[in-house]
Design a protein around this motif. Structure first.
Motif, PDB file in Angstrom:
ATOM      1  N   ASN A 261       0.842  -1.193   0.000  1.00  0.00           N
ATOM      2  CA  ASN A 261       0.000   0.000   0.000  1.00  0.00           C
ATOM      3  C   ASN A 261       0.881   1.250   0.000  1.00  0.00           C
ATOM      4  N   LYS A 262       0.581   2.175  -0.886  1.00  0.00           N
ATOM      5  CA  LYS A 262       1.415   3.368  -1.049  1.00  0.00           C
ATOM      6  C   LYS A 262       1.621   4.103   0.270  1.00  0.00           C
ATOM      7  N   GLN A 263       0.569   4.240   1.048  1.00  0.00           N
ATOM      8  CA  GLN A 263       0.675   5.002   2.288  1.00  0.00           C
ATOM      9  C   GLN A 263       1.520   4.301   3.344  1.00  0.00           C
TER      10      GLN A 263
ATOM     11  N   GLU B 263       5.111  12.233  -3.478  1.00  0.00           N
ATOM     12  CA  GLU B 263       4.306  11.883  -4.666  1.00  0.00           C
ATOM     13  C   GLU B 263       5.109  12.076  -5.944  1.00  0.00           C
TER      14      GLU B 263
ATOM     15  N   ARG C 277       2.456   0.711 -10.423  1.00  0.00           N
ATOM     16  CA  ARG C 277       1.343   0.950  -9.502  1.00  0.00           C
ATOM     17  C   ARG C 277       0.109   0.191  -9.967  1.00  0.00           C
TER      18      ARG C 277
ATOM     19  N   LYS D 291      -3.608   0.529  -8.709  1.00  0.00           N
ATOM     20  CA  LYS D 291      -4.473   1.304  -7.817  1.00  0.00           C
ATOM     21  C   LYS D 291      -3.626   1.896  -6.692  1.00  0.00           C
ATOM     22  N   GLN D 292      -3.925   1.543  -5.418  1.00  0.00           N
ATOM     23  CA  GLN D 292      -3.161   2.144  -4.319  1.00  0.00           C
ATOM     24  C   GLN D 292      -1.928   1.332  -3.945  1.00  0.00           C
ATOM     25  N   TYR D 293      -1.622   0.303  -4.723  1.00  0.00           N
ATOM     26  CA  TYR D 293      -0.492  -0.573  -4.406  1.00  0.00           C
ATOM     27  C   TYR D 293       0.696  -0.295  -5.318  1.00  0.00           C
TER      28      TYR D 293
END
Length: 636
Positions: free
Chosen positions: A464-466, A482, A496, A498-500
């Motif tokens: 997960n990016k976050q 970013e 990437r 989606k959010q991964y």
């Protein structure tokens, strides 16, 4: 025309008319405390708005003049842009006049004027002598050429001349930079019934708006700004150079104190060891021993500590330039080039002042080599200062970079253009500048982090990016993180989904030795269609341990191959789509619960959550006793 924001100090000996002059200029009484009114003595700094011109926004800080309140005086003048030095005509230059004058000089306050107050109380000859005495005293200080105005605040004599002189001074004085990271050292903390915690201070730099989330350092408390006020009036934002009161939530009044700093970014350093250059006071009379106790006044903070010399064991009285270090008892918030005052705790006197060379200092050995290192840190080349600022703040716009590096804007533009051409720096959107080394280091760190993640979780499509360290609080400004991620993706170093985020070469795979068992578990699960058993049963049948069972389940959900029904059950998306296609073919205009049950051939236990999922995902919408398809109700 944009407004220019300034804060002006009102300094001078006790009973030399500072508060009365402030009231004459602003119509505000800055003595707000009961003790101040009873004793007719200012104890704490007072504040008032001054209207000079449409394009100039001014606040006056009236600081105490009594020698017992010198600490309050320093806290008050720490953030000023200019000063009015008051000297009473009937008394002339007094001890606190001299000490205030020296403190202002040590803090590098250059803009200002001299107000010879109580002018109506003396004869013209004595007034002229007072002026000569003052001129002699300010020789060799930043105020030797300052305008001098004879004033009597009670009769109004000279008040308009003070206004005119201030306008002239401020027109030539650059205003503080409203760009960059917000910083406000707190000088007052209190609470208001029904509103909570209030903090006040002078905005040193940056801009803040109502609703912003900020940090209080060195507490590292995240707080939200509920309301902003300037001199009792509600405002939507505050800018560098202004006085500002902030109603904040997320911290109790008892946790805060004068000297804490409100900031909008993680880049400010909290530290207990500082490299400094100290310019000693001519008024000091006592020698100071190696590792002797000192009190540092920095912004609105006052912190005890020890002074460490590298070229002597005793600092004798007299005007000197000394490269040394401070080891503090508590953390302070500061950065390169911040000004400070250093005082002796006992017997009390001003030792001197100067500026911060390195706010993040390391222990150094006694000797000439340490002094030379500090001199180099202070001097350096313009390019070295620019790079040092970028290493500290990560990325900055040219104007802010010029301020942080202590350079002219033209120098920053010239150096950064050269570094960009050489591939040592990059600029985003013709605005913020960062070092190429930062991008390369953070990209390499991210790829190494992802590699470790893929080894630990081979089934997952990515992290997960976050959760990436790149986005961890305090690591980088979010926007810069970013940009680094975007650029790494453009260069095909990461991919990437989606959010991964994953390394571009990563393809999810079964852990060694588990492929057959996991495949059989998946097949059995899919065969049960929309009536699956608890997921754990499929993996237990294959002898798959619980941690790998959860990992396989998570990977199916992450890849979009499964949908969670509840904590124990998951559906296969492929089986769900078969049912959706059958329903749309049999009932293109809509269907009832019974029709769905007949088509899906599943019990109510599974049917109801499935239909609710269709509603949540906007496949269907309830319409009386039926569900209609999205395409149908979108056309209504």
């Amino acid at each position: 025309m944009a407004k220019r924001m300034y804060t002006i100090g009102m300094a001078g000996h006790i009973d030399h008319g500072k508060t009365t002059l402030t009231k004459a200029l602003t119509d505000w009484d800055t003595d707000r405390l009961k003790e101040e009114k009873e004793r007719n003595v200012s104890i704490e700094p007072g504040f008032a708005p001054l209207q000079l011109a449409e394009n100039i926004d001014v606040s006056i800080i009236d600081v105490p003049g009594h020698e017992r309140f010198i600490r309050q005086m320093i806290a008050g003048v720490a953030g000023i842009d200019a000063v009015i030095l008051t000297v009473a005509a009937d008394e002339g230059v007094m001890p606190q006049t001299k000490e205030h004058l020296e403190i202002l000089s040590l803090l590098n306050v250059k803009g200002g004027l001299i107000a010879v107050t109580k002018a109506d109380k003396v004869e013209d000859e004595l007034l002229e002598l007072a002026g000569e005495d003052i001129r002699e005293e300010v020789q060799g200080t930043p105020f030797e050429d300052a305008a001098m105005v004879e004033v009597d605040s009670l009769s109004g004599r000279g008040i308009q001349e003070v206004r005119t002189a201030l306008r002239s001074i401020l027109q030539d004085l650059p205003s503080r930079n409203p760009r960059g990271a917000f910083r406000l050292p707190i000088d007052q903390v209190f609470s208001v019934h029904g509103q909570g915690t209030i903090v006040r201070g002078t905005v040193y730099e940056g801009t803040v708006e109502e609703g912003n989330t900020v940090q209080v350092l060195p507490l590292r408390k995240t707080v939200k700004i509920r309301q902003l006020q300037r001199h009792g009036e509600k405002v939507s934002k505050g800018e560098a150079g202004q006085r500002l009161a902030m109603n904040i939530s997320g911290v109790d009044r008892e946790e805060l104190k004068r000297g804490d700093v409100v900031v909008s970014a993680e880049h400010y350093i909290t530290t207990t060891r500082l490299n400094i250059v100290l310019y000693t006071s001519e008024l000091a009379v006592y020698a100071l021993k190696q590792r002797g106790p000192v009190k540092l006044h920095l912004g609105t903070a006052e912190v005890y500590g020890k002074i460490i010399f590298f070229d002597r064991n005793v600092l004798e009285p007299g005007k000197q330039e000394v490269y040394c270090q401070l080891l503090l008892n508590e953390s302070v918030v500061t950065k390169r080039h911040d000004r400070f005052i250093l005082r002796r705790p006992s017997p009390m006197e001003t030792i001197g002042g100067g500026w911060i060379i390195n706010p993040n200092a390391e222990r150094l050995r006694f000797g000439r080599q340490a002094v030379e290192l500090l001199q180099k840190e202070l001097q350096g080349t313009p390019e070295e200062h620019l790079k040092a600022a970028l290493r500290e703040y990560k990325w900055l716009e040219p104007e802010q970079l010029a301020k942080e590096a202590g350079l002219l804007l033209e120098e920053v533009q010239e150096i950064s253009a050269r570094l960009i051409e050489q591939g040592e720096a990059k600029q985003y959107d013709n605005k913020k500048i960062t070092l190429q080394e930062l991008y390369e280091q953070k990209t390499a760190d991210m790829m190494k982090e992802l590699e470790s993640f893929h080894e630990a979780h081979p089934l997952r499509i990515g992290k997960n990016k976050q959760e990436l360290q790149l986005f961890a609080e305090g690591t980088l400004p979010k926007e810069l993180a970013e940009r680094i991620l975007d650029e790494a993706e453009r260069h095909h170093k990461v991919a990437r989904h989606k959010q991964y985020v994953a390394n571009s070469s990563h393809i999810p795979y079964y852990p060694d030795g588990w492929e057959k068992r996991m495949t059989r578990a998946e097949e059995a699960w899919k065969q049960d269609g929309l009536s699956p058993r608890p997921w754990a049963e499929y993996t237990e049948e294959q002898g798959i341990p619980e941690d790998l069972s959860e990992e396989l389940k998570y990977s199916l959900l992450q890849a979009g191959e499964a949908v969670s029904m509840d904590d124990k059950h998951i559906w296969a998306v492929s089986e769900m789509m078969k049912t959706i296609r059958a329903l749309t073919a049999n009932y293109p205009d809509g269907f009832t619960l019974q029709q769905a049950k007949e088509t899906a051939a599943i019990s109510r236990k599974y049917l109801v959550p499935f239909l609710e999922w269709l509603d949540e995902q906007k496949w269907t919408k309830r319409k009386q006793e039926e569900r209609v398809w999205r395409e149908t109700y979108d056309q209504d």
